[in-house]
Design an enzyme around this catalytic site. Structure first.
Site, short mmCIF file in Angstrom:
data_model
loop_
_atom_site.label_atom_id
_atom_site.label_comp_id
_atom_site.label_asym_id
_atom_site.label_seq_id
_atom_site.Cartn_x
_atom_site.Cartn_y
_atom_site.Cartn_z
N GLU A 30 -5.82 -10.93 -1.16
CA GLU A 30 -6.65 -10.70 0.04
C GLU A 30 -8.13 -10.67 -0.32
O GLU A 30 -8.90 -9.84 0.18
CB GLU A 30 -6.26 -9.37 0.71
CG GLU A 30 -4.79 -9.28 1.09
CD GLU A 30 -4.40 -8.01 1.83
OE1 GLU A 30 -5.31 -7.29 2.33
OE2 GLU A 30 -3.20 -7.73 1.93
N GLU A 72 0.81 -1.22 0.00
CA GLU A 72 0.00 0.00 0.00
C GLU A 72 0.84 1.27 0.00
O GLU A 72 0.65 2.16 0.82
CB GLU A 72 -0.98 -0.02 1.19
CG GLU A 72 -1.90 -1.22 1.13
CD GLU A 72 -2.84 -1.34 2.33
OE1 GLU A 72 -2.90 -0.41 3.15
OE2 GLU A 72 -3.51 -2.38 2.43
O1 G3I Z 1 -4.06 -7.14 19.10
C1 G3I Z 1 -5.04 -6.22 19.58
C2 G3I Z 1 -5.66 -6.72 20.86
O2 G3I Z 1 -4.66 -6.77 21.87
C3 G3I Z 1 -6.79 -5.77 21.27
O3 G3I Z 1 -7.46 -6.27 22.38
C4 G3I Z 1 -7.80 -5.63 20.13
C5 G3I Z 1 -8.90 -4.61 20.48
O4 G3I Z 1 -9.45 -4.07 19.32
O5 G3I Z 1 -7.13 -5.17 18.99
C6 G3I Z 1 -6.13 -6.06 18.54
O6 G3I Z 1 -5.54 -5.53 17.38
C7 G3I Z 1 -6.32 -5.63 16.21
C8 G3I Z 1 -5.53 -6.45 15.19
O7 G3I Z 1 -6.23 -6.49 13.95
C9 G3I Z 1 -5.31 -7.89 15.64
O8 G3I Z 1 -6.54 -8.54 15.81
C10 G3I Z 1 -6.57 -4.23 15.67
O9 G3I Z 1 -7.43 -3.53 16.56
C11 G3I Z 1 -7.21 -4.31 14.30
O10 G3I Z 1 -7.27 -3.00 13.75
C12 G3I Z 1 -6.37 -5.18 13.38
O11 G3I Z 1 -7.03 -5.27 12.14
C13 G3I Z 1 -6.26 -5.80 11.08
C14 G3I Z 1 -6.09 -4.75 10.00
O12 G3I Z 1 -5.37 -5.33 8.91
C15 G3I Z 1 -5.33 -3.54 10.47
O13 G3I Z 1 -5.40 -2.56 9.50
C16 G3I Z 1 -7.02 -6.98 10.52
O14 G3I Z 1 -7.10 -8.02 11.50
C17 G3I Z 1 -6.31 -7.49 9.26
O15 G3I Z 1 -7.11 -8.48 8.66
C18 G3I Z 1 -6.12 -6.32 8.30
O16 G3I Z 1 -5.47 -6.80 7.15
C19 G3I Z 1 -5.14 -5.82 6.16
C20 G3I Z 1 -3.88 -6.30 5.46
O17 G3I Z 1 -2.87 -6.56 6.38
C21 G3I Z 1 -3.43 -5.31 4.40
N1 G3I Z 1 -4.49 -5.00 3.48
C22 G3I Z 1 -5.75 -4.59 4.08
C23 G3I Z 1 -6.23 -5.62 5.11
C24 G3I Z 1 -7.56 -5.22 5.69
O18 G3I Z 1 -7.44 -4.04 6.43
#
Ligand code: G3I
Length: 347
Positions: free
Chosen positions: A266, A161
């Site tokens: 993805e 990105e």
């Molecule tokens: O690890 C913390 C946890 O400790 C906490 O309790 C919880 C509370 O919300 O958050 C957890 O972190 C989250 C993390 O995923 C792990 O589960 C974040 O809030 C959450 O924002 C994060 O989201 C990820 C996202 O990327 C971040 O932008 C998604 O799981 C993941 O599927 C997503 O993947 C991305 C690709 O890497 C790149 N392309 C876009 C795609 C979708 O956004």
């Protein structure tokens, strides 16, 4: 008591009849097997460490005939792997890498450089250009080196990105401090750390022709002309039901013509909830369209869904009121979208 027992039995019978009439819920078809029969390297899925305690989920995930490739959804990202400068932690990433090895699945490394999920020492740090380039080099080199040779035939690493939708360079800590230099530094460090790993640039909104796709084609040409190693383009394919870009196949072909491979990295196709039968039918068509586009181009090597079940999709947490984006529903039952994937491969 008797009444409620009978009621429960009746409900199960009704639901059995209803599901049998609508769609095969577990077809017996295996997506990775089908993809390889069509000449692709894999059909894969993202997964994430917290999900691995769900045995109904892992029964499907660990079936290498269904998924021949997995990607760590979060646990190989920068915040997870280098939370403090020079301090690397691979515990959760290793769980995913070891699972792939145990299952006989390919592994995509995700990712070396991305503007999200950065630890604060990177996101809010103050760096000279030389210092930040050395930070990028050390991160990518150490990360890719750690997983070198762990999975056969090779890991695939992505940067992620780096462009805006209009094709300009995204303004983040990396570009503000180094211009475009961090891109070559990341690719070169990754190639040096594991010469057999395929190196991809990965982004969304580059699946159809347009300014961003053109910018990435220009990036491929520039990197190649400068001798910077790039092997592939990852098209994320986070789509909306009924709103696919046109001409995906031609756009994939345009990248392949430049001498890089392409992967759909993805894939998911979200909708505004509730999921009606009309929306699910359109979603089936949309999955079929994306898969058919990849299937038709020899250099499109594989497809990865961004987790396979609505139970663990990232969509509802990011887009309020939207979801149902995956080919399996929240109860791990195959949806019409699953059939769309099968049909897209012409199986
Ligand atoms: O690890 C913390 C946890 O400790 C906490 O309790 C919880 C509370 O919300 O958050 C957890 O972190 C989250 C993390 O995923 C792990 O589960 C974040 O809030 C959450 O924002 C994060 O989201 C990820 C996202 O990327 C971040 O932008 C998604 O799981 C993941 O599927 C997503 O993947 C991305 C690709 O890497 C790149 N392309 C876009 C795609 C979708 O956004």
């Amino acid at each position: 008591m008797m009444l409620s027992t009978h009621f429960a039995v009746l409900c199960s019978l009704v639901s059995l009849v209803a599901s049998a009439a609508v769609e095969p819920r577990a077809s017996g078809l295996k997506l990775h097997t089908i993809a390889t029969q069509k000449g692709k390297l894999y059909f894969g899925t993202a997964t994430d460490n917290p999900e691995l305690t769900n045995t109904a989920y892992t029964a499907i995930l660990n079936d290498k005939t269904m998924f021949g490739q997995i990607t760590a959804g979060n646990s190989m990202k920068w915040d997870a792997t280098e939370p403090s400068r020079g301090v690397f932690t691979f515990t959760n990433g290793d769980v995913i890498a070891n699972l792939a090895k145990k299952n006989g699945q390919l592994l995509r490394g995700h990712n070396c450089v991305w503007h999200q999920q950065l630890p604060s020492w990177v996101a809010s740090g103050t760096f000279t250009k030389a210092d930040l380039l050395s930070v990028v080099q050390n991160h990518c080199g150490t990360l890719v080196g750690h997983y070198k040779g762990q999975v056969s035939p090779s890991l695939t690493w992505s940067s992620s990105e780096i462009m805006n939708d209009d094709g300009t360079l995204r303004q983040d800590v990396f570009s503000k401090t180094t211009g475009t230099d961090f891109i070559a530094t990341a690719f070169r460090a990754a190639r040096a750390a594991d010469p057999n790993a395929k190196l991809y640039a990965n982004d969304f909104n580059i699946e159809g022709p347009g300014a961003k796709s053109t910018a990435y084609q220009n990036l491929v040409k520039t990197l190649k002309s400068e001798g910077v190693p790039i092997d592939g383009i990852g098209m994320q394919a986070h789509f909306i039901v009924g709103a696919l870009p046109a001409n995906i196949q031609q756009n994939i072909q345009a990248f392949v013509n430049l001498g890089v491979e392409v992967a759909i990295t993805e894939l998911d196709i979200r909708m505004t909830l509730p999921a009606t039968s009309a929306l699910l039918a359109q979603q089936q068509k949309d999955y079929q369209t994306v898969i058919a586009a990849c299937n038709a181009v020899k250099g499109c090597v594989g497809v990865t869904v961004w987790d396979f079940t609505d139970k663990f999709s990232w969509v509802p947490g990011t887009f309020a009121g939207q979801g149902a984006a995956c080919p399996w529903d929240e109860n791990l039952q195959e949806k019409p979208a699953f059939t769309g994937i099968v049909n897209g491969f012409g199986a």
